[in-house]
Design a protein around this motif. Structure first.
Motif, PDB file in Angstrom:
ATOM      1  N   LEU A   8       0.838  -1.209   0.000  1.00 53.45           N
ATOM      2  CA  LEU A   8       0.000   0.000   0.000  1.00 53.45           C
ATOM      3  C   LEU A   8       0.865   1.248   0.000  1.00 53.45           C
ATOM      4  O   LEU A   8       1.606   1.505   0.962  1.00 53.45           O
ATOM      5  CB  LEU A   8      -0.908  -0.007   1.232  1.00 53.45           C
ATOM      6  N   GLY A  13       0.660  11.319   2.823  1.00 55.80           N
ATOM      7  CA  GLY A  13       1.706  11.736   3.757  1.00 55.80           C
ATOM      8  C   GLY A  13       1.418  13.070   4.424  1.00 55.80           C
ATOM      9  O   GLY A  13       2.304  13.917   4.534  1.00 55.80           O
ATOM     10  N   ARG A  14       0.195  13.218   4.909  1.00 49.51           N
ATOM     11  CA  ARG A  14      -0.213  14.496   5.531  1.00 49.51           C
ATOM     12  C   ARG A  14       0.704  14.850   6.710  1.00 49.51           C
ATOM     13  O   ARG A  14       1.206  15.966   6.805  1.00 49.51           O
ATOM     14  CB  ARG A  14      -1.678  14.369   5.989  1.00 49.51           C
ATOM     15  N   SER A  84      -7.813   1.746  -0.256  1.00 45.13           N
ATOM     16  CA  SER A  84      -6.714   1.265  -1.112  1.00 45.13           C
ATOM     17  C   SER A  84      -6.568  -0.249  -0.975  1.00 45.13           C
ATOM     18  O   SER A  84      -6.410  -0.957  -1.975  1.00 45.13           O
ATOM     19  CB  SER A  84      -5.392   1.947  -0.738  1.00 45.13           C
ATOM     20  N   LYS A 211       7.258   2.359  10.861  1.00 44.99           N
ATOM     21  CA  LYS A 211       6.536   3.046   9.784  1.00 44.99           C
ATOM     22  C   LYS A 211       7.041   4.479   9.753  1.00 44.99           C
ATOM     23  O   LYS A 211       7.046   5.158  10.777  1.00 44.99           O
ATOM     24  CB  LYS A 211       5.034   3.019  10.036  1.00 44.99           C
TER      25      LYS A 211
HETATM   26  N1  CTP Z   1      -2.065   4.369   2.236  1.00 43.73           N
HETATM   27  C1  CTP Z   1      -2.715   4.015   1.063  1.00 43.73           C
HETATM   28  N2  CTP Z   1      -3.846   4.696   0.679  1.00 43.73           N
HETATM   29  C2  CTP Z   1      -4.324   5.698   1.431  1.00 43.73           C
HETATM   30  C3  CTP Z   1      -3.698   6.034   2.658  1.00 43.73           C
HETATM   31  C4  CTP Z   1      -2.561   5.338   3.044  1.00 43.73           C
HETATM   32  O1  CTP Z   1      -2.277   3.110   0.355  1.00 43.73           O
HETATM   33  N3  CTP Z   1      -5.395   6.362   1.002  1.00 43.73           N
HETATM   34  C5  CTP Z   1      -0.795   3.710   2.587  1.00 43.73           C
HETATM   35  C6  CTP Z   1       0.367   4.698   2.764  1.00 43.73           C
HETATM   36  O2  CTP Z   1       0.955   5.029   1.502  1.00 43.73           O
HETATM   37  C7  CTP Z   1       1.294   3.980   3.703  1.00 43.73           C
HETATM   38  C8  CTP Z   1       0.361   3.065   4.502  1.00 43.73           C
HETATM   39  O3  CTP Z   1      -0.924   3.072   3.833  1.00 43.73           O
HETATM   40  O4  CTP Z   1       2.267   3.197   3.046  1.00 43.73           O
HETATM   41  C9  CTP Z   1       0.217   3.523   5.951  1.00 43.73           C
HETATM   42  O5  CTP Z   1      -0.362   4.815   5.968  1.00 43.73           O
HETATM   43  P1  CTP Z   1       0.253   6.106   6.671  1.00 43.73           P
HETATM   44  O6  CTP Z   1       1.560   5.848   7.283  1.00 43.73           O
HETATM   45  O7  CTP Z   1      -0.844   6.702   7.464  1.00 43.73           O
HETATM   46  O8  CTP Z   1       0.593   7.033   5.373  1.00 43.73           O
HETATM   47  P2  CTP Z   1      -0.214   8.279   4.843  1.00 43.73           P
HETATM   48  O9  CTP Z   1      -1.680   8.003   4.902  1.00 43.73           O
HETATM   49  O10 CTP Z   1       0.385   8.630   3.519  1.00 43.73           O
HETATM   50  O11 CTP Z   1       0.200   9.390   5.915  1.00 43.73           O
HETATM   51  P3  CTP Z   1      -0.789  10.394   6.709  1.00 43.73           P
HETATM   52  O12 CTP Z   1      -1.763   9.515   7.476  1.00 43.73           O
HETATM   53  O13 CTP Z   1       0.129  11.173   7.569  1.00 43.73           O
HETATM   54  O14 CTP Z   1      -1.466  11.218   5.654  1.00 43.73           O
END
Ligand code: CTP
Ligand code: MG
Length: 235
Positions: A8, A13-14, A84, A211
């Motif tokens: 995934l 990457g917020r 996803s 992570k």
């Molecule tokens: N991921 C994904 N689809 C999304 C959200 C997350 O495939 N809509 C994936 C991310 O790319 C990551 C993994 O799930 O490899 C874990 O998510 P996280 O560490 O939360 O990444 P992000 O969602 O990108 O970061 P944030 O929550 O800070 O936005």
């Protein structure tokens, strides 16, 4: 029986401040580190990679540049991790046998060992599900939205989950189907599967299977790789 890995990488990457999965770590994008672990183990037959829609072409380019021949499908992801994962599970369910084994892995965990992959697959084959995690070591408290301590939570038996999380395809697909129809929101795949009452084995994952969530994690990952390189030269 075939073993599939879902990687995934469709997040935005917020918390990091950008799409961390494409940032370079020791000369290779973080996503490529995760894909290489699956490429290098004989336990996994093929890989489905899920990325943001606008990065499909970039990802295809990385797959050919790094000769990641096991990646046989790149899909565009959804709004949440759950969306996803659901897209990849749907894809597998339409094409593969229900008895197959599926590993779901966060691309943002670049230090995945082939030993961990292999032990999780063995366990999932025996009982239907196996996940990597670690016992928590900090004291746990509930805290109000205003930041006031409410209660202490006993630490005994509390684990923080990692990925991979590994299940039989039929179980994972059923869990996601039910979760979607109940509008259930889960932060990981085990949380979906738990609701079916399936037994899930927890395997202690190594501490470096972190992570990458914020920039401090990336600094730690760079430091970890440098130390490893020094140790290899010294041995
Ligand atoms: N991921 C994904 N689809 C999304 C959200 C997350 O495939 N809509 C994936 C991310 O790319 C990551 C993994 O799930 O490899 C874990 O998510 P996280 O560490 O939360 O990444 P992000 O969602 O990108 O970061 P944030 O929550 O800070 O936005
Ligand atoms: Mg996220």
């Amino acid at each position: 029986m075939t073993v599939h890995a879902i990687v995934l990488a469709a997040g935005s990457g917020r918390r990091f401040g950008g799409k961390k999965q494409f940032l370079e770590l020791a000369g290779k994008p973080i996503l490529v580190h995760s894909l290489v672990s699956f490429q290098e183990t004989d336990c996994v037959n093929d890989v489905i990679c899920v990325v943001p829609k606008e990065d499909l072409i970039l990802t295809e380019g990385l797959i050919s540049e790094y000769r990641l021949s096991k990646v046989n499908k790149v899909l565009s992801g959804g709004k949440t991790r759950q969306d996803s994962a659901a897209a990849a599970i749907d894809y597998l369910e339409n094409k593969q046998s229900p008895n197959d084994i599926v590993l779901v892995h966060d691309a943002a965990r670049p230090f995945l060992s082939t030993d961990l992959i292999s032990i999780l697959i063995q366990q999932a084959k025996m009982c239907g599900g196996a996940v990597a995690g670690r016992r928590v070591t900090d004291s746990l408290k509930t805290v109000s939205k205003k930041g006031v301590l409410q209660n202490s939570v006993p630490r005994e038996g509390i684990w923080a989950m990692q990925t991979p999380q590994v299940f039989r395809l039929s179980i994972l697909a059923e869990a996601y189907r039910r979760g979607t129809s109940d509008h259930f929101i889960a932060s990981d795949d085990a949380m979906m599967v738990e609701r079916l009452g399936v037994q899930i084995t927890c395997i202690e994952g190594p501490p470096e299977n972190i992570k990458i969530t914020d920039t401090l994690d990336l600094r730690w990952a760079e430091y970890y790789l440098k130390r490893q390189a020094i140790e290899e030269v010294g041995s």
